[in-house]
Design an enzyme around this catalytic site. Structure first.
Site, PDB file in Angstrom:
ATOM      1  N   ASP A   6       0.795  -1.229   0.000  1.00 30.38           N
ATOM      2  CA  ASP A   6       0.000   0.000   0.000  1.00 30.38           C
ATOM      3  C   ASP A   6       0.829   1.282   0.000  1.00 30.38           C
ATOM      4  O   ASP A   6       0.278   2.367   0.225  1.00 30.38           O
ATOM      5  CB  ASP A   6      -0.967  -0.009   1.185  1.00 30.38           C
ATOM      6  CG  ASP A   6      -2.181  -0.896   0.918  1.00 30.38           C
ATOM      7  OD1 ASP A   6      -2.545  -1.044  -0.271  1.00 30.38           O
ATOM      8  OD2 ASP A   6      -2.762  -1.436   1.866  1.00 30.38           O
ATOM      9  N   ASP A  52      -7.265  -4.563  -4.247  1.00 29.35           N
ATOM     10  CA  ASP A  52      -6.943  -3.188  -3.852  1.00 29.35           C
ATOM     11  C   ASP A  52      -5.679  -2.672  -4.540  1.00 29.35           C
ATOM     12  O   ASP A  52      -5.512  -1.478  -4.775  1.00 29.35           O
ATOM     13  CB  ASP A  52      -6.717  -3.081  -2.335  1.00 29.35           C
ATOM     14  CG  ASP A  52      -7.660  -3.936  -1.502  1.00 29.35           C
ATOM     15  OD1 ASP A  52      -8.093  -4.982  -1.997  1.00 29.35           O
ATOM     16  OD2 ASP A  52      -7.949  -3.560  -0.364  1.00 29.35           O
TER      17      ASP A  52
HETATM   18  N1  GLY Z   1      -7.192  -1.531   1.246  1.00 29.51           N
HETATM   19  C1  GLY Z   1      -7.907  -1.961   2.406  1.00 29.51           C
HETATM   20  C2  GLY Z   1      -9.318  -1.541   2.407  1.00 29.51           C
HETATM   21  O1  GLY Z   1      -9.876  -1.161   1.403  1.00 29.51           O
HETATM   22  O2  GLY Z   1      -9.908  -1.552   3.476  1.00 29.51           O
END
Ligand code: GLY
Length: 383
Positions: free
Chosen positions: A100, A159
């Protein structure tokens, strides 16, 4: 169906008023939360903080930079700068970093470099691009998601489509095509392994490390492995649209359209997305963050497909944003939160509180504001 310009003209007054309300509120909040790496709010409507390695840590600074880019109000700039400085503590914790880093630094330092030309911000973002690059599993053809050893090492999550714009950027910035190749390998894997034929997507795919073939699927933050977690749909919708913007490859635009059709069909009762589109109808759990992110992607699809096709996507984006404006937006300048009714994950354990149901989460504010700026005509792409 009306075209995009007609829809924007009809909604002009609402778009301008909404931005005015966001800007007025945020001028107060930015002063109160100047030194907070914001995650959400407490029961007193005050921002609570995240550690600088938590995946949401970039959104508050990013939101301030986004507002600065549009308004040129220096107070937003000061907050963005302070948060970017504090986030260096996260960069120093290499073992804690994960896929992330795109969510965290590309919309923070990447944006600071693009709007201010700050070389230190550029270096931060390039460092993060290298971290993301290093998570690629060559035989499997995917970017691995979280840390923690087996079986997480073999997981890709949908994601990550929102993280790979960092790689497209680094590729251009360094003149090094390998970053783009890895981003596209991951996007192509997501096309095959995460996107179902009906346009819904799977949150977590566990791969065979040697062949890359899916071994099994996990429900992740959704209802179960066969369901359709709405924020995951939104990550795919906007993420594929961004891969199209960065590469010009039609297959990514078509993938974004497929997810969009599924998303629109599943939330057009009242235009308020539920946490999972394939979960029991009762109790009703909303996730406004899915709506805000999806709206950004829908607007980009509308711009990409042209005059005679774009209206459907633009109409859906405006309907979602307007429905959430009526039901979920809090413009009280004494409250730190803006978009309410976000949800962290589907409460499969039956306890909505433990699953973070119907709370304000900073990325909801971020994407809602980004969507309104797009409707106002801003061409600035923070991703
Ligand atoms: N990327 C983690 C979420 O969307 O909660």
């Amino acid at each position: 169906m009306k075209n995009c310009n007609q829809i924007l003209a009809e909604n002009k007054a609402w778009i301008e008023e909404t931005f005015e309300k966001i800007d007025t509120k945020m001028q107060a909040v930015t002063l109160r939360s100047r030194d907070k790496i914001v995650d959400g709010v407490d029961e007193n409507h005050r921002h609570i903080v995240a550690r600088p390695t938590w995946w949401t840590a970039g959104f508050w600074g990013g939101l301030n930079y986004l507002l600065y880019e549009y308004t040129k109000n220096e107070e937003y700039l000061k907050t963005g700068r302070e948060i970017e400085r504090q986030m260096d503590e996260g960069l120093a914790q290499y073992e804690q970093l994960h896929h992330d880093v795109g969510f965290m630094w590309h919309i923070l330092s990447g944006v600071a470099y693009r709007i201010l030309g700050d070389k230190a911000s550029r270096r931060r973002n390039l460092f993060c691009a290298s971290v993301l690059f290093s998570r690629y599993v060559p035989d499997g053809g995917f970017i691995r998601a979280w840390n923690g050893g087996a079986p997480h090492d073999d997981w890709s999550i949908v994601d990550c489509l929102m993280n790979i714009p960092l790689l497209y950027w680094a590729s251009r910035e360094l003149g090094d095509d390998r970053f783009k190749q890895i981003a596209m390998a991951h996007a192509d894997m997501a096309l095959l392994d995460h996107l179902r034929e009906d346009g819904s997507v799977i949150h977590i795919v566990e791969h065979d490390r040697e062949s890359g073939e899916p071994r099994c699927f996990h429900g992740g933050q959704g209802y179960n492995a066969e369901s359709s977690w709405s924020r995951g749909q939104a990550w795919a919708l906007y993420g594929f649209a961004l891969s199209y913007i960065h590469t010009g490859e039609e297959r990514y635009l078509n993938a974004a359209k497929r997810v969009a059709h599924y998303f629109i069909a599943n939330c057009c009762d009242d235009w308020l997305p539920r946490v999972d589109f394939r979960a029991p109808a009762e109790p009703v759990y909303y996730d406004s963050t899915a709506g805000a992110c999806a709206a950004c992607g829908l607007i980009e699809i509308a711009k990409a497909v042209g005059e005679h096709e774009g209206g459907m996507y633009m109409n859906a984006a405006v309907n979602i944003l307007r429905a959430m404006d009526e039901r979920f937006m809090d413009y009280d300048p004494d409250h730190d939160e803006m978009l309410t009714h976000g949800t962290v994950l589907y409460p499969v354990n039956g306890d909505p509180k433990k699953s973070g149901v119907h709370k304000s989460i900073i990325y909801g504010d971020y994407f809602y504001t980004e969507a309104i700026l797009k409707l106002l005509g801003s061409e600035f792409n923070p991703w």
